[in-house]
Scaffold this motif. Structure first.
Motif, short mmCIF file in Angstrom:
data_model
loop_
_atom_site.label_atom_id
_atom_site.label_comp_id
_atom_site.label_asym_id
_atom_site.label_seq_id
_atom_site.Cartn_x
_atom_site.Cartn_y
_atom_site.Cartn_z
N ASN A 8 6.47 -19.12 -23.82
CA ASN A 8 8.59 -19.03 -22.71
C ASN A 8 8.49 -18.44 -21.47
OD1 ASN A 8 11.38 -18.47 -22.71
ND2 ASN A 8 11.55 -17.87 -24.91
N LEU A 13 7.45 -14.59 -23.43
CA LEU A 13 6.61 -14.67 -24.78
C LEU A 13 5.29 -15.77 -25.47
CD1 LEU A 13 7.43 -13.31 -27.51
CD2 LEU A 13 8.46 -15.54 -27.65
N SER A 15 3.32 -16.42 -28.36
CA SER A 15 3.54 -16.18 -30.00
C SER A 15 2.24 -16.83 -30.96
CB SER A 15 5.06 -16.25 -31.01
OG SER A 15 5.10 -17.27 -30.07
N THR A 133 -3.27 -11.10 -27.00
CA THR A 133 -2.16 -10.98 -28.66
C THR A 133 -3.59 -11.91 -29.08
OG1 THR A 133 -0.76 -12.24 -26.13
CG2 THR A 133 -0.89 -13.28 -28.76
N GLY A 188 4.55 -11.80 -32.41
CA GLY A 188 4.01 -12.04 -30.81
C GLY A 188 4.01 -11.19 -30.22
N GLN A 190 5.13 -10.15 -25.57
CA GLN A 190 6.43 -10.28 -24.78
C GLN A 190 6.19 -8.89 -23.97
OE1 GLN A 190 9.71 -10.71 -26.28
NE2 GLN A 190 10.78 -11.76 -24.84
#
Length: 296
Positions: A8, A13, A15, A133, A188, A190
């Protein structure tokens, strides 16, 4: 769908969808956390101070080092919120601190962050946060699918704050990442705004940047009850001298460390009068990221 990344553009973001069937009779994990950390950029490095208390199940475990140092130079990690997640349902509260000290948690955001940093030599500005991540996702997804983390659905589990000092440019850099599970269990990571100038790569503080005192963790408590409440009585002249500085270039590391440690101590004493949402206390520790990293 495992391994699927969604980006995003607002603040990048990242996820990962991690949905799965919940097994009947699953065990819910609990968290061990609670942190107040203060970051102060100075002309000679970045000062980081933190309390040393974790609060699993309402029990205080003290003397916990929360400023984590990877092998790469002039870099540190602090995790606020739930630092670790694991099953402690069968552990008596009287044994909880000893159990946590002696048993490796299956989900440990600090350990994951250090493993990520130690796996790459990329400069701070070029670190691959999508790789982080993936690394955290791999450690957490089995427990999402098993239903162990259902109590954390729809919450921000933790914040991971990465910090580095570049001596050549005398620049302090920070990036704060929120570990989240959405209401259906999607994972997620962020970036979070630290200042009004936050970018997707975090914040940079140069000699001519405005003086900063940056709290993480129990920030509302710090703002309401430490610098503007009962904790004011425990603030020393070091704190007020630091507040009086205008630019990072005006801030000496010795003053910054004394003031940051005083803020942690004042918060700890304030909790004896007005309890914090999670434990703050258990001692204070500090680190200076400079030409070399020094524990203060």
């Amino acid at each position: 769908m495992m391994g699927h990344l969604v980006v995003n553009a607002s603040l990048a973001l990242i996820s990962v969808v991690a949905m799965g069937c919940v097994e009947q009779g699953y065990v819910q994990f609990s968290g061990a956390g609670g942190t107040l950390a203060i970051f102060v950029p100075t002309r000679g490095g970045l000062v980081i101070a933190a309390d040393m208390r974790q609060s699993p199940g309402g029990i205080f475990c003290d003397g916990i080092n929360k400023i984590l140092l990877p092998r790469r130079p002039r870099t540190a990690v602090v995790v606020t919120g739930n630092i670790t997640l694991q099953n402690t349902s069968n552990i008596p509260k009287t044994d909880l601190c000893d159990y946590l000290a002696k048993n490796r948690a299956p989900i440990d955001f600090g350990r994951s962050a250090l493993e990520f940093l130690d796996s790459t030599s990329a400069p701070f500005a070029e670190l691959d946060w999508a790789a982080l991540t993936d690394h955290i996702y791999e450690s957490i997804v089995p427990y999402i699918k098993a239903g162990n983390l259902n109590p954390f659905f729809g919450t921000e589990i933790a914040q991971i704050i990465f910090a580095e000092f570049e001596p050549d440019t005398q620049t302090s850099k920070l990036l704060s990442l929120a570990v989240k599970l959405d209401p259906v269990g999607n994972f997620g990571l962020q970036p979070l705004p630290v200042t009004a100038a936050t970018t997707i790569r975090g914040d940079s503080f140069h000699l001519h940047s405005d003086r900063q005192i940056l709290p993480f963790g129990e920030v509302p408590y710090y703002q309401q009850h430490v610098i503007a409440g009962v904790g004011q009585q425990f603030l020393t002249q070091d704190y007020f001298d630091l507040v009086g500085k205008s630019k990072v270039a005006d801030v000496d590391p010795g003053l910054a460390s004394a003031a940051a440690l005083n803020l942690i101590s004042a918060a700890s004493k304030a909790t004896d009068i007005v309890a914090a949402p999670s434990g703050i206390g258990g001692g204070e520790s500090a680190v200076l990221l400079a030409t070399e990293t020094r524990r203060l």
